[in-house]
Design a protein around this motif. Structure first.
Motif, PDB file in Angstrom:
ATOM      1  N   ARG A  19      -0.078   4.509   4.961  1.00 54.00           N
ATOM      2  CA  ARG A  19      -0.964   3.891   3.975  1.00 54.00           C
ATOM      3  C   ARG A  19      -2.380   3.861   4.529  1.00 54.00           C
ATOM      4  NH1 ARG A  19      -1.164  -2.139   1.246  1.00 54.00           N
ATOM      5  NH2 ARG A  19      -1.951  -2.684   3.334  1.00 54.00           N
ATOM      6  N   SER A  21      -6.350   2.792   4.178  1.00 57.43           N
ATOM      7  CA  SER A  21      -7.168   1.742   3.596  1.00 57.43           C
ATOM      8  C   SER A  21      -8.634   2.130   3.679  1.00 57.43           C
ATOM      9  CB  SER A  21      -6.961   0.418   4.354  1.00 57.43           C
ATOM     10  OG  SER A  21      -5.623  -0.009   4.279  1.00 57.43           O
ATOM     11  N   TYR A  79      -6.720   1.651  -1.403  1.00 56.27           N
ATOM     12  CA  TYR A  79      -5.567   2.101  -0.640  1.00 56.27           C
ATOM     13  C   TYR A  79      -5.086   3.467  -1.134  1.00 56.27           C
ATOM     14  CZ  TYR A  79      -5.309  -2.856   0.576  1.00 56.27           C
ATOM     15  OH  TYR A  79      -5.594  -4.123   1.007  1.00 56.27           O
ATOM     16  N   GLN A  81      -1.315   5.053  -0.683  1.00 60.09           N
ATOM     17  CA  GLN A  81       0.041   5.069  -0.157  1.00 60.09           C
ATOM     18  C   GLN A  81       0.561   6.489  -0.215  1.00 60.09           C
ATOM     19  OE1 GLN A  81       1.970   2.504   1.185  1.00 60.09           O
ATOM     20  NE2 GLN A  81       3.370   4.188   1.690  1.00 60.09           N
TER      21      GLN A  81
END
Length: 122
Positions: A19, A21, A79, A81
């Motif tokens: 993930r 950020s 984000y 993912q």
């Protein structure tokens, strides 16, 4: 001044997840567009995913069904993912932002982060 700082990159085996950020600061516009791009040395930068303040999203065909873009407005953080990673996902990933734009009106991104490296081994 808009500042974007990416984190979360690393090395993972194929099939794994990461993930990313992107912490944003310096602006509080009511409308904006943010996106993730990636680039491999010697190749053109590729758009991966984008999201706007209306919640609309778009994805490159190569990542549809595997990557999900989202945002936490309270934390001013974007984000990405990434699931079911493949060796071809290996690249430097960049966050980008453009205030006062939506996916339908975006012309170009004027603010970029420094990038975070993602390496997927087979």
């Amino acid at each position: 001044q808009v500042q974007l700082v990416e984190s979360g990159g690393g090395s993972v085996q194929a099939g794994g997840s990461l993930r990313l950020s992107c912490a944003a600061s310096g602006y509080t516009y009511s409308s904006y567009c943010m996106g993730w791009f990636r680039q491999v040395p010697g190749k053109e930068r590729e758009g991966v995913a984008a999201i706007d303040s209306d919640g609309s999203t778009s994805y490159a065909d190569s990542v549809k069904g595997r990557f999900t873009i989202s945002q936490d407005n309270a934390k001013n953080t974007l984000y990405l993912q990434m699931n079911s990673l493949k060796p071809e996902d290996t690249a430097m990933y960049y966050c980008a932002a453009e205030p006062l734009a939506t996916l339908s009106t975006l012309y170009e991104y004027n603010y970029w982060g420094q990038g975070t490296q993602v390496t997927v081994s087979s």
